[in-house]
Write a protein that holds these residues in place. Structure first.
Motif, mmCIF file in Angstrom:
data_model
loop_
_atom_site.group_PDB
_atom_site.id
_atom_site.type_symbol
_atom_site.label_atom_id
_atom_site.label_comp_id
_atom_site.label_asym_id
_atom_site.label_seq_id
_atom_site.Cartn_x
_atom_site.Cartn_y
_atom_site.Cartn_z
ATOM 1 N N LEU A 1 -10.640 14.228 -13.523
ATOM 2 C CA LEU A 1 -9.498 15.044 -13.118
ATOM 3 C C LEU A 1 -9.943 16.160 -12.173
ATOM 4 N N ALA A 2 -11.040 16.825 -12.491
ATOM 5 C CA ALA A 2 -11.567 17.881 -11.614
ATOM 6 C C ALA A 2 -11.933 17.319 -10.253
ATOM 7 N N ARG A 3 -12.525 16.141 -10.241
ATOM 8 C CA ARG A 3 -12.899 15.506 -8.973
ATOM 9 C C ARG A 3 -11.672 15.171 -8.126
ATOM 10 N N ILE A 4 -10.640 14.654 -8.766
ATOM 11 C CA ILE A 4 -9.427 14.298 -8.026
ATOM 12 C C ILE A 4 -8.727 15.548 -7.513
ATOM 13 N N TYR A 5 -8.732 16.632 -8.295
ATOM 14 C CA TYR A 5 -8.200 17.903 -7.786
ATOM 15 C C TYR A 5 -8.973 18.333 -6.547
ATOM 16 N N LEU A 6 -10.270 18.137 -6.564
ATOM 17 C CA LEU A 6 -11.096 18.475 -5.407
ATOM 18 C C LEU A 6 -10.716 17.619 -4.200
ATOM 19 N N TYR A 7 -10.569 16.314 -4.413
ATOM 20 C CA TYR A 7 -10.208 15.404 -3.321
ATOM 21 C C TYR A 7 -8.836 15.712 -2.736
ATOM 22 N N THR A 8 -7.932 16.226 -3.579
ATOM 23 C CA THR A 8 -6.582 16.542 -3.101
ATOM 24 C C THR A 8 -6.474 17.997 -2.641
ATOM 25 N N GLU A 9 -7.602 18.661 -2.555
ATOM 26 C CA GLU A 9 -7.706 20.034 -2.070
ATOM 27 C C GLU A 9 -6.916 21.030 -2.906
ATOM 28 N N ASN A 10 -6.798 20.746 -4.188
ATOM 29 C CA ASN A 10 -6.201 21.700 -5.120
ATOM 30 C C ASN A 10 -7.366 22.501 -5.706
ATOM 31 N N TRP A 11 -7.832 23.438 -4.899
ATOM 32 C CA TRP A 11 -9.078 24.137 -5.192
ATOM 33 C C TRP A 11 -9.033 24.887 -6.519
ATOM 34 N N ALA A 12 -7.928 25.565 -6.813
ATOM 35 C CA ALA A 12 -7.857 26.378 -8.031
ATOM 36 C C ALA A 12 -7.965 25.495 -9.277
ATOM 37 N N LEU A 13 -7.219 24.390 -9.315
ATOM 38 C CA LEU A 13 -7.295 23.501 -10.479
ATOM 39 C C LEU A 13 -8.640 22.785 -10.552
ATOM 40 N N ALA A 14 -9.206 22.459 -9.400
ATOM 41 C CA ALA A 14 -10.534 21.830 -9.398
ATOM 42 C C ALA A 14 -11.554 22.776 -10.026
ATOM 43 N N GLU A 15 -11.520 24.033 -9.601
ATOM 44 C CA GLU A 15 -12.472 25.008 -10.126
ATOM 45 C C GLU A 15 -12.254 25.278 -11.613
ATOM 46 N N SER A 16 -11.014 25.492 -12.020
ATOM 47 C CA SER A 16 -10.775 25.833 -13.430
ATOM 48 C C SER A 16 -11.074 24.653 -14.352
ATOM 49 N N THR A 17 -10.690 23.438 -13.935
ATOM 50 C CA THR A 17 -10.960 22.267 -14.770
ATOM 51 C C THR A 17 -12.456 22.015 -14.879
ATOM 52 N N ARG B 1 0.834 -1.200 0.000
ATOM 53 C CA ARG B 1 0.000 0.000 0.000
ATOM 54 C C ARG B 1 0.873 1.256 0.000
ATOM 55 N N MET B 2 0.422 2.257 -0.755
ATOM 56 C CA MET B 2 1.101 3.547 -0.839
ATOM 57 C C MET B 2 0.285 4.571 -0.064
ATOM 58 N N PRO B 3 0.924 5.600 0.429
ATOM 59 C CA PRO B 3 0.164 6.676 1.078
ATOM 60 C C PRO B 3 -0.802 7.326 0.086
ATOM 61 N N LEU B 4 -1.920 7.823 0.595
ATOM 62 C CA LEU B 4 -2.934 8.457 -0.258
ATOM 63 C C LEU B 4 -2.352 9.500 -1.192
ATOM 64 N N LYS B 5 -1.473 10.337 -0.671
ATOM 65 C CA LYS B 5 -0.907 11.408 -1.480
ATOM 66 C C LYS B 5 -0.203 10.838 -2.708
ATOM 67 N N GLU B 6 0.549 9.775 -2.542
ATOM 68 C CA GLU B 6 1.265 9.161 -3.657
ATOM 69 C C GLU B 6 0.293 8.518 -4.656
ATOM 70 N N VAL B 7 -0.751 7.877 -4.140
ATOM 71 C CA VAL B 7 -1.758 7.273 -5.019
ATOM 72 C C VAL B 7 -2.421 8.356 -5.862
ATOM 73 N N TYR B 8 -2.802 9.454 -5.229
ATOM 74 C CA TYR B 8 -3.435 10.546 -5.972
ATOM 75 C C TYR B 8 -2.485 11.162 -7.000
ATOM 76 N N GLU B 9 -1.196 11.221 -6.708
ATOM 77 C CA GLU B 9 -0.234 11.718 -7.692
ATOM 78 C C GLU B 9 -0.237 10.837 -8.932
ATOM 79 N N HIS B 10 -0.289 9.514 -8.749
ATOM 80 C CA HIS B 10 -0.354 8.589 -9.887
ATOM 81 C C HIS B 10 -1.662 8.757 -10.661
ATOM 82 N N ILE B 11 -2.769 8.895 -9.941
ATOM 83 C CA ILE B 11 -4.062 9.089 -10.594
ATOM 84 C C ILE B 11 -4.037 10.368 -11.430
ATOM 85 N N LEU B 12 -3.526 11.449 -10.854
ATOM 86 C CA LEU B 12 -3.452 12.723 -11.574
ATOM 87 C C LEU B 12 -2.557 12.618 -12.809
ATOM 88 N N ALA B 13 -1.446 11.915 -12.691
ATOM 89 C CA ALA B 13 -0.547 11.746 -13.842
ATOM 90 C C ALA B 13 -1.239 10.966 -14.955
#
Length: 180
Positions: free
Chosen positions: A113-129, A72-84
């Motif tokens: 992608l917008a949803r994952i930005y939201l889950y990772t609290e990257n508000w600006a990219l979530a909103e713009s996407t 298992r990987m930490p959530l942050k690392e998993v989300y980085e792979h999902i975003l990539a």
């Protein structure tokens, strides 16, 4: 069972991605489309797994020796792979989809992608996407048509199979009957 089925599907998407490397039998357009669709499905399945189980392994290969030693990987690392995966998927896919919208396209990848930005609290990219995606669709003028397959607001939908008692084949996998 759901865990195993999800990783079985991820293995299949990894096999498609590997099959697109140095492929001389398909046009470059088809290679890009198939790889983009597979990257989307891999990211989507991992996003479902992480929502259910938290820290999970992010599998990107069909090498069984490698896959047998993952952890298992930490959530942050998993989300980085999902975003990539989703970012590459958006670059590879077009919006030339069927009228039924049963195959993931660029809009589908952008929505996740917008949803994952939201889950990772990257508000600006979530909103713009999300805003760019929303602006690219017309609202359905008749409210009774919003949830029909012909709706102008539909981004992605599953096609009924007409065989089982489920609405779609995917309902067997994506509609979780029991929480682990």
């Amino acid at each position: 069972g759901w865990w195993s089925n999800a990783y079985h599907l991820i293995f299949a998407t990894n096999d498609i991605i590997a099959g697109m490397e140095d492929n001389t039998n398909l046009s470059l357009e088809d290679q890009a489309r198939f790889k983009g669709e597979a990257l989307f499905v891999r990211a989507y399945m991992h996003s479902l797994l992480v929502a259910l189980y938290g820290d999970i392994p992010y599998i990107t290969t069909t090498n069984y020796a490698t896959n047998n030693t993952v952890s298992r990987m930490p959530l942050k690392e998993v989300y980085e792979h999902i975003l990539a995966d989703l970012t590459e998927s958006v670059d590879l896919l077009s919006n030339d989809t069927t009228d039924e919208k049963v195959v993931p396209d660029q809009s589908t990848a952008k929505a996740l992608l917008a949803r994952i930005y939201l889950y990772t609290e990257n508000w600006a990219l979530a909103e713009s996407t999300a805003s760019k995606l929303i602006d690219s669709f017309n609202l359905e003028p008749e409210v009774q048509n919003v949830f029909l397959k012909e709706s102008k607001e539909t981004i992605w939908q599953f096609k009924p199979n007409g065989i089982s008692d489920h609405n779609t084949y995917e309902a067997n996998e994506f509609v979780i009957q029991f929480v682990p």
